[in-house]
Design a protein around this motif. Structure first.
Motif, PDB file in Angstrom:
ATOM      1  N   GLU A   1       0.824  -1.208   0.000  1.00 14.19           N
ATOM      2  CA  GLU A   1       0.000   0.000   0.000  1.00 14.19           C
ATOM      3  C   GLU A   1       0.860   1.262   0.000  1.00 14.19           C
ATOM      4  OE1 GLU A   1      -3.446   2.050  -0.329  1.00 14.19           O
ATOM      5  OE2 GLU A   1      -3.277  -0.148  -0.319  1.00 14.19           O
ATOM      6  N   ILE A   2       1.955   1.249   0.761  1.00 13.71           N
ATOM      7  CA  ILE A   2       2.777   2.445   0.916  1.00 13.71           C
ATOM      8  C   ILE A   2       3.800   2.586  -0.210  1.00 13.71           C
ATOM      9  CG2 ILE A   2       4.388   3.676   2.421  1.00 13.71           C
ATOM     10  CD1 ILE A   2       1.531   3.480   3.513  1.00 13.71           C
ATOM     11  N   ALA A   3       4.467   1.489  -0.572  1.00 10.17           N
ATOM     12  CA  ALA A   3       5.586   1.581  -1.521  1.00 10.17           C
ATOM     13  C   ALA A   3       5.248   1.088  -2.917  1.00 10.17           C
ATOM     14  CB  ALA A   3       6.787   0.793  -0.979  1.00 10.17           C
ATOM     15  N   GLY A   4       4.165   0.326  -3.064  1.00  9.90           N
ATOM     16  CA  GLY A   4       3.810  -0.218  -4.368  1.00  9.90           C
ATOM     17  C   GLY A   4       4.086  -1.715  -4.446  1.00  9.90           C
ATOM     18  N   THR A   5       3.381  -2.376  -5.369  1.00  9.75           N
ATOM     19  CA  THR A   5       3.433  -3.835  -5.455  1.00  9.75           C
ATOM     20  C   THR A   5       4.817  -4.352  -5.818  1.00  9.75           C
ATOM     21  OG1 THR A   5       1.107  -3.895  -6.108  1.00  9.75           O
ATOM     22  CG2 THR A   5       2.425  -5.854  -6.575  1.00  9.75           C
ATOM     23  N   ALA A   6       5.448  -3.788  -6.833  1.00  8.93           N
ATOM     24  CA  ALA A   6       6.744  -4.301  -7.283  1.00  8.93           C
ATOM     25  C   ALA A   6       7.804  -4.166  -6.193  1.00  8.93           C
ATOM     26  CB  ALA A   6       7.187  -3.576  -8.552  1.00  8.93           C
TER      27      ALA A   6
END
Length: 252
Positions: free
Chosen positions: A159-164
């Motif tokens: 949620e905070i940094a992104g899926t990848a």
């Protein structure tokens, strides 16, 4: 302002409060850098409930002790986690910690005073996140033990940094430094190491001075999506984590 009894009740949590209502909760082990234990896991949701019910708390600073936020864990202290009843206790406590941290009726400032490679998600769930220039982030226990990271890391980092980025961090077990965390949008400010707590306290005091209802309702407004993701993703993730723990026990 009197000192509540919960200030001295929990083995691995130290408390201090300013006259203007800023509470500091600090992870520790025997007064030094914290080793996360089963006792910490059990005490933390209880402590957060006490904090929420204490009307003298106007803001919270969440940090570690010395030069470490948290970077070690005593896995054995969690008990026989391959047993369903034991794991269900862990699962219930794990979900409660994340829900209660997000639902506190006061703003929370996280201060990464050093490596945060155990339960870094606690810092990511705070409302403002300050990092020492020496802070590092990652997930040490799950890749090291061979157990699925289902206890909130997977939801919060995505949620905070992104899926990848979340996939890379949780698959590899590698770490990122504070500057990278700031670039990823995980950290709001990176400051000199010996100024990290002071900066966090300064921000917390600014937030504590705002009207009580504003502080409580702003907290709800800004954390609604994260809370929904926690409730949706953590019970399932921890069920899968328990399966991998049981599988490890079966192989031994």
């Amino acid at each position: 302002m009197t000192q509540p009894d919960y200030f001295t009740r929990f083995e691995n949590l130290a408390f201090d409060r300013t006259d203007d209502g800023v509470l500091t909760m600090r992870f520790h082990t025997d007064g030094g850098p914290a080793t996360f234990t089963g006792q910490t896991h059990e005490d933390l949701p209880k402590a957060l409930e006490e904090i929420a019910l204490d009307a003298d708390n106007r803001a919270l600073v969440l940090t570690g002790t010395g030069d470490v936020f948290m970077d070690s864990i005593d896995g054995d202290s969690l008990g026989e986690i391959f047993r369903p009843a034991v794991w269900e206790k862990i699962r219930t406590e794990g979900l409660a910690v994340l829900q209660r941290l997000l639902s506190l009726p006061i703003p929370v400032v996280g201060v990464a005073n050093g490596p945060a490679t155990v339960h870094s998600e606690y810092l990511l769930l705070t409302d403002i996140h300050i990092a020492s220039e020496r802070a590092t982030y990652g997930d040490f226990p799950h890749p090291a033990f061979g157990i699925t990271a289902g206890d909130g890391l997977q939801v919060v980092w995505e949620e905070i940094a992104g899926t990848a980025r979340a996939k890379w961090l949780l698959w590899t077990g590698d770490t990122i430094d504070a500057a990278t965390a700031e670039r990823w949008g995980v950290v709001n400010e990176v400051v000199e190491h010996d100024q990290a707590y002071a900066r966090g306290l300064e921000l917390a005091r600014t937030l504590a001075a705002k009207p009580r209802l504003y502080r409580s309702l702003q907290k709800q407004t800004l954390n609604q999506k994260l809370l929904r993701r926690i409730v949706e993703g953590v019970p399932f993730g921890m069920a899968l984590e328990g399966l991998t723990a049981a599988d490890l026990a079966y192989q031994q």
